[in-house]
Design an enzyme around this catalytic site. Sequence first.
Site, PDB file in Angstrom:
ATOM      1  N   THR A 282      -5.531   8.426  -4.892  1.00  0.00           N
ATOM      2  CA  THR A 282      -5.697   8.160  -3.428  1.00  0.00           C
ATOM      3  C   THR A 282      -4.732   9.492  -2.809  1.00  0.00           C
ATOM      4  O   THR A 282      -5.241   9.951  -2.023  1.00  0.00           O
ATOM      5  CB  THR A 282      -5.102   6.852  -3.056  1.00  0.00           C
TER       6      THR A 282
ATOM      7  N   GLU B 228       0.566  -1.057  -0.139  1.00  0.00           N
ATOM      8  CA  GLU B 228      -0.025   0.069   0.050  1.00  0.00           C
ATOM      9  C   GLU B 228       0.748   1.224   0.076  1.00  0.00           C
ATOM     10  O   GLU B 228       0.283   2.293  -0.562  1.00  0.00           O
ATOM     11  CB  GLU B 228      -0.896  -0.020   1.281  1.00  0.00           C
TER      12      GLU B 228
END
Lengths: 309, 309
Positions: B184, B131
């Site tokens: 994001t 991530e």
Amino acid sequence: MNFSDSITVLAPATVANVVCGFDVLGFALNEPNDTMHLRLTEQPGVVIINEDDYDLPTEPTRNVAGAALLALLRAVPEAVGVEVRINKTIKPGSGIGSSAASAAGAVVGANRLLGERFSKAELVDFAMYGEEVASGVRHADNIAPGIYGGVTLIRATTPLPDIVPLAAPPLFVTVVHPQIEIKTSHARQILKEHVPLKDAIKQWGNVAGLVAGLLQSDYDLIGRSLEDVIIEPVRSILIPGFAEVKARSREAGALGGGISGSGPSLFMLSREEATAQAVEVVMREVYTSLGLDHHTYLTTINQQGCRIS
Amino acid sequence: MNFSDSITVLAPATVANVVCGFDVLGFALNEPNDTMHLRLTEQPGVVIINEDDYDLPTEPTRNVAGAALLALLRAVPEAVGVEVRINKTIKPGSGIGSSAASAAGAVVGANRLLGERFSKAELVDFAMYGEEVASGVRHADNIAPGIYGGVTLIRATTPLPDIVPLAAPPLFVTVVHPQIEIKTSHARQILKEHVPLKDAIKQWGNVAGLVAGLLQSDYDLIGRSLEDVIIEPVRSILIPGFAEVKARSREAGALGGGISGSGPSLFMLSREEATAQAVEVVMREVYTSLGLDHHTYLTTINQQGCRIS
């Protein structure tokens, strides 16, 4: 209307915030309790009779129980009043819900005399008028557990209180009240109006963990979640002995704990009674060594809230 | 070490944040899934073979699955490597955990090939390195449900991930992915670093309510708690049709919902399948009327996370 009946209400002390749940969590204690005697009167309005030595106001609009009862009576169409005699055991300003006990006990008692016509959520709404008199804020985190019993979540207070009872596993609670004065209003003023988002995220991770720990009877998770990165660092400065009580209680085996409401009382949760007793010894040692008068309670969670006898 | 076995992993899409639980809540979906084939290699290191058309990096340190696998291999004393062939169905940038699926699927698969030597919490820790490659942040709110399945609370991520699986009642999930791009990293940048304390209190009341609603199978409470006063007001501006999808889905009977992760996908939870179907119709109508390409999924919560076949 029956104007001759008199009832007695035991209104419990309560612990608000529960470390990570500022303004949204609270639980009721089996000790101490205020004792209140209520009866209906033909004369509309509220009569407050203080039978203790705390010299609280008797004018209903300035009295916590009075303001709560006036709010309740506004929702009663009949011409009726309430007289309440109050014997407070929960010392005002101790941080274990003294004002909430007066407000909750008053509305629970009046509701019984009026034939249980209001829901618990409505009683919370009335009693919040009492909290407003005490602290200027209509908060429900002591009121709700005082009325529902057990551990309660106050998900929201507007438009109506949304109270969620949370089933909790058996817990022992040790409370110490060091005899210093902290005004709830002052304890609110010192809080910052804005908080770092990263701290808020930690806080809602912990509050979610605490709720899950309670509902799943996961004591370790309860302990890990009893962490407050927002309120405690600010308020604990007002409470001498705070860090030592907390550290030594954990060493003694407590799951965790912190400031009760806005203090100065501190509470610790334990899984075993023997641990809670060891925590009580720790608390006494800390405040004795600091030369501060103090009072301790070793109790459990009150599952029913105000009791009527 | 067995270097001839090859396994196939289905790595599910996930919904992070779940409206009020920014960075701490997530759940896994039964559709869509990425498919990954893994095998151990005698040559240490990681080999990434992309078998889809997304043109993702194949250099392991720059690839989500690669970074996660490198983190896992650092904890393996033997000289061994992993080759992974990836067929992504979950479109990168869709907001339903595309990068997390790659990272979670990779470490779950490698762990199986290595004899299940790591705990789920350790796998989450490894996958978070993936991530970090995708968004610059080691967040676990997609990773954790991808590995544990179901609804998961990420109470904390340091020092080690503290993941709490939350038993949830049956729920139908409708997802719409409008084909617009939101990074994001950009969706994080627009968030304010500080939030009003009063909003944070509302948020932790809601996250506590959502956890209680899930664990107590209280659908009404789940619905009331699906409210975000902090993140959604900022991020929803990036998503055309957001307000209309939300309002009309509620009208159609959805419990509630909002932005999936950092968007642009939106999700809605429903108690009944027929409601979830009506919500899908609403979503299609809104984006058709806006002239935006879109894709919808009607699915349920995946209870087991990554599946190995």
